[in-house]
Scaffold this motif. Structure first.
Motif, PDB file in Angstrom:
ATOM      1  N   CYS A  22      -6.507  -0.506   8.350  1.00  0.00           N
ATOM      2  CA  CYS A  22      -6.471  -0.998   7.107  1.00  0.00           C
ATOM      3  C   CYS A  22      -7.544  -0.196   6.375  1.00  0.00           C
ATOM      4  CB  CYS A  22      -7.214  -2.400   7.360  1.00  0.00           C
ATOM      5  SG  CYS A  22      -6.321  -3.568   7.749  1.00  0.00           S
ATOM      6  N   ILE A  23      -8.225   0.775   6.931  1.00  0.00           N
ATOM      7  CA  ILE A  23      -8.955   1.696   5.867  1.00  0.00           C
ATOM      8  C   ILE A  23      -8.266   2.962   5.507  1.00  0.00           C
ATOM      9  CG2 ILE A  23     -11.030   3.224   6.753  1.00  0.00           C
ATOM     10  CD1 ILE A  23     -11.867   1.348   8.471  1.00  0.00           C
ATOM     11  N   HIS A  24      -7.382   2.954   6.818  1.00  0.00           N
ATOM     12  CA  HIS A  24      -6.470   4.226   5.996  1.00  0.00           C
ATOM     13  C   HIS A  24      -5.765   3.670   4.797  1.00  0.00           C
ATOM     14  CE1 HIS A  24      -8.257   6.178   8.893  1.00  0.00           C
ATOM     15  NE2 HIS A  24      -7.671   5.711  10.077  1.00  0.00           N
ATOM     16  N   ASP A  66      -7.273   0.063  -2.344  1.00  0.00           N
ATOM     17  CA  ASP A  66      -8.823  -0.085  -2.767  1.00  0.00           C
ATOM     18  C   ASP A  66      -9.931  -0.450  -2.104  1.00  0.00           C
ATOM     19  OD1 ASP A  66      -7.673  -3.146  -1.346  1.00  0.00           O
ATOM     20  OD2 ASP A  66      -7.756  -4.092  -3.117  1.00  0.00           O
ATOM     21  N   GLY A  67     -10.075  -0.284  -0.899  1.00  0.00           N
ATOM     22  CA  GLY A  67     -10.891   0.548  -0.176  1.00  0.00           C
ATOM     23  C   GLY A  67     -11.619  -1.463   0.402  1.00  0.00           C
ATOM     24  N   GLN A  68     -10.762  -2.469   0.205  1.00  0.00           N
ATOM     25  CA  GLN A  68     -11.400  -3.767   0.893  1.00  0.00           C
ATOM     26  C   GLN A  68      -9.594  -4.121   1.841  1.00  0.00           C
ATOM     27  OE1 GLN A  68     -12.416  -6.365  -1.733  1.00  0.00           O
ATOM     28  NE2 GLN A  68     -10.029  -5.707  -3.186  1.00  0.00           N
ATOM     29  N   ALA A  69      -9.878  -4.921   2.345  1.00  0.00           N
ATOM     30  CA  ALA A  69      -8.803  -5.804   3.231  1.00  0.00           C
ATOM     31  C   ALA A  69      -9.566  -7.145   3.541  1.00  0.00           C
ATOM     32  CB  ALA A  69      -8.946  -4.949   4.774  1.00  0.00           C
ATOM     33  N   ALA A  70      -8.773  -8.759   3.521  1.00  0.00           N
ATOM     34  CA  ALA A  70      -8.837  -9.450   4.024  1.00  0.00           C
ATOM     35  C   ALA A  70      -8.642  -9.752   5.553  1.00  0.00           C
ATOM     36  CB  ALA A  70      -8.671 -10.280   3.207  1.00  0.00           C
ATOM     37  N   PHE A 122      -3.879  -8.952   8.922  1.00  0.00           N
ATOM     38  CA  PHE A 122      -4.679  -8.616   8.145  1.00  0.00           C
ATOM     39  C   PHE A 122      -4.037  -7.740   7.378  1.00  0.00           C
ATOM     40  CE2 PHE A 122      -5.947  -8.435  12.943  1.00  0.00           C
ATOM     41  CZ  PHE A 122      -7.227  -7.994  13.074  1.00  0.00           C
ATOM     42  N   GLU A 123      -4.680  -8.146   5.507  1.00  0.00           N
ATOM     43  CA  GLU A 123      -4.229  -7.809   4.596  1.00  0.00           C
ATOM     44  C   GLU A 123      -5.172  -6.569   3.836  1.00  0.00           C
ATOM     45  OE1 GLU A 123      -3.662 -11.062   2.676  1.00  0.00           O
ATOM     46  OE2 GLU A 123      -2.531 -12.611   3.484  1.00  0.00           O
ATOM     47  N   ASN A 124      -4.113  -5.250   3.513  1.00  0.00           N
ATOM     48  CA  ASN A 124      -4.962  -4.864   2.709  1.00  0.00           C
ATOM     49  C   ASN A 124      -4.030  -4.494   1.771  1.00  0.00           C
ATOM     50  OD1 ASN A 124      -3.565  -3.351   5.227  1.00  0.00           O
ATOM     51  ND2 ASN A 124      -3.220  -1.816   3.253  1.00  0.00           N
ATOM     52  N   VAL A 177       3.675  -9.406   1.836  1.00  0.00           N
ATOM     53  CA  VAL A 177       3.019 -10.190   0.592  1.00  0.00           C
ATOM     54  C   VAL A 177       3.716 -10.077  -0.135  1.00  0.00           C
ATOM     55  CG1 VAL A 177       1.247 -12.337   0.377  1.00  0.00           C
ATOM     56  CG2 VAL A 177       1.257 -10.540   2.251  1.00  0.00           C
ATOM     57  N   SER A 178       4.039  -8.766  -0.920  1.00  0.00           N
ATOM     58  CA  SER A 178       4.413  -8.776  -2.833  1.00  0.00           C
ATOM     59  C   SER A 178       4.115  -6.974  -2.643  1.00  0.00           C
ATOM     60  CB  SER A 178       3.108  -8.653  -3.614  1.00  0.00           C
ATOM     61  OG  SER A 178       1.445  -7.949  -3.035  1.00  0.00           O
TER      62      SER A 178
END
Length: 450
Positions: free
Chosen positions: A361-363, A367-371, A384-386, A438-439
């Motif tokens: 997710c980090i790599h 946008d510097g965030q993940a859900a 895990f979504e990013n 997801v999109s």
């Protein structure tokens, strides 16, 4: 000794031995019953003779002898002695059979000891103390129970022949049963012995009878599948390792050649720095492959109970040292059942898998965030979504293959082994992992655990 011979030997010894003990017990009980029955007949003979003598005031020897001739067939080879209270002989039948124990019996017969029984060879000897019409008498009878012994001999022959017949039947039945039991085992053993590991993997055929033989064959087939997977992985890994290590090694050799030719200290320093990075990359490839192999052959305990959300929070805290500005948001989908947040498994391996997904997710986040979303339904689902570049449908088919990397990984470090590692761990815990877009710009990995 083979199992067939052991079954044959054990049953052929144990069952006939038990049968022999039972037959011996029957023979001894019957022998004891014969002796008691015959001694009662001797007692009755003494009593009837004494009654006859006491009823005849003047004893007629001819009449008594005539009675003995009539009764001689009832008790074969009998010697009957009757004594008065002074232990003087008052009657003796016609059969001339010595009674050497008569004096000893007379000595011990008294009002307190009214019955004595003993043996003289095959003869039964009894002595009784009798009171009749105010008078005291002593009777001693020694006789051979011809009828009883003939029945006893007949019983002995019947039991002996029955024992021999049962033993033969037991041996034949044991041979049949042992053959019935071991034949499938021998067939499976022969198939295992001729199993071709180099040929296309194929399970050995067997009839599913739900017994130990079927279980053995099924376990062997499962073992063969695992071994074939291991061989396939080995071949696959060797092919890809050699291919993957080929470039880093060539770069290392090229860097050494350039360093040899270079005279500028600053350029040499830069080349040495590049050499360190390339060597570190080579080390990471090898470590990743070893970690996957360790996971596949792991014998760690899978009985530990732990909460999955606590692991996620621990990993999030530790990753702040690597990416302090990156934000992980953890959401629980209603309703929340805390018992469903606990799973049984190996916390070290699960933590490694979750850490790998969160590092991705980090790599790959733009946008510097993940859900991270946790669903505590019938099964535990964690997604895990990013946002970032997504994979194509063709790339998704190879996502969990060794050394595969999508187009979205261009310019990013990695070797295409992390998701293979994650998939192995989740599968070992009875779960699954899948990927979806997801999109147009959102990646989602979802793992399911029991």
């Amino acid at each position: 000794m083979s199992i067939r011979k052991k079954i044959l030997l054990y049953f052929s010894l144990i069952i006939p031995a038990i049968t022999a003990v039972a037959f011996i017990a029957v023979y001894l009980i019957f022998s004891e019953q014969r002796e008691e029955s015959f001694q009662m007949r001797q007692k009755e003979k003494i009593s009837s003779t004494l009654e006859f003598l006491s009823d005849i005031k003047e004893t007629d020897e001819d009449i008594i002898h005539a009675m003995d001739q009539i009764n001689i067939n009832k008790l074969y080879n009998e010697k009957l002695l009757i004594f008065n209270k002074n232990k003087h002989l008052i009657y003796s039948n016609i059969v001339d059979i010595p009674v050497p124990v008569s004096k000893n019996i007379l000595i011990h017969l008294n009002p307190k000891n009214k019955w004595i029984e003993t043996k003289d060879g095959l003869y039964d000897v009894v002595g009784i103390y009798i009171q009749r019409k105010g008078k005291v008498y002593y009777g001693i009878s020694k006789a051979y129970d011809d009828f009883g012994y003939s029945k006893l001999r007949f019983l002995k022959y019947v039991l002996l022949l029955t024992f021999v017949g049962i033993t033969i039947i037991i041996v034949l039945v044991c041979f049949y049963i042992s053959r019935k039991i071991t034949t499938p085992l021998e067939e499976i053993t022969a198939r295992i012995g001729t199993y071709d590991f180099d040929a296309k993997p194929a399970p050995i055929p067997f009839v599913d009878t739900h017994d130990e033989i079927a279980v053995l064959a099924n376990v062997f087939n499962e073992l063969m599948l695992k071994m074939n997977d291991a061989f396939a992985f080995q071949k696959h890994a060797i092919h890809h390792i050699s291919h993957e290590l080929k470039t880093p090694i060539a770069i290392l050799v090229s860097n050494f050649e350039r360093i040899e030719k270079e005279t500028d200290p600053e350029e040499i320093k830069r080349l040495i720095q590049n050499q360190k990075e390339d060597t570190r990359s080579l080390s990471e490839i090898i470590n990743s492959l070893l970690e996957i192999a360790k996971t596949e052959t792991s014998r760690d305990s899978f009985t530990e109970r732990f909460r999955i959300d606590e692991l996620i929070f621990d990993i999030s805290d530790s990753l702040k040292n690597v990416a302090p500005d990156f934000v992980f948001s953890v959401d629980y989908e209603e309703p929340v059942d805390e018992n469903h947040l606990e799973i049984t498994g190996n916390s070290r391996l699960i933590k490694a898998a979750l850490s790998n997904l969160m590092e991705n997710c980090i790599h790959y986040s733009s946008d510097g965030q993940a859900a991270i979303r946790i669903n505590c339904g019938e099964q535990l689902e964690i997604s895990f979504e990013n946002k970032g570049k997504v994979l194509t449908k063709q790339e998704v088919n190879y996502l969990f293959k060794h050394f595969f990397r999508g187009k979205n990984s261009t310019g990013k470090k990695g070797f295409g082994l992390g998701l293979v590692f994650v998939n192995k761990i989740i599968t070992m815990h009875g779960g699954s992992i899948d990927y979806e877009t997801v999109s147009r710009n959102t990646n989602r990995f979802r793992i399911t655990l029991p």
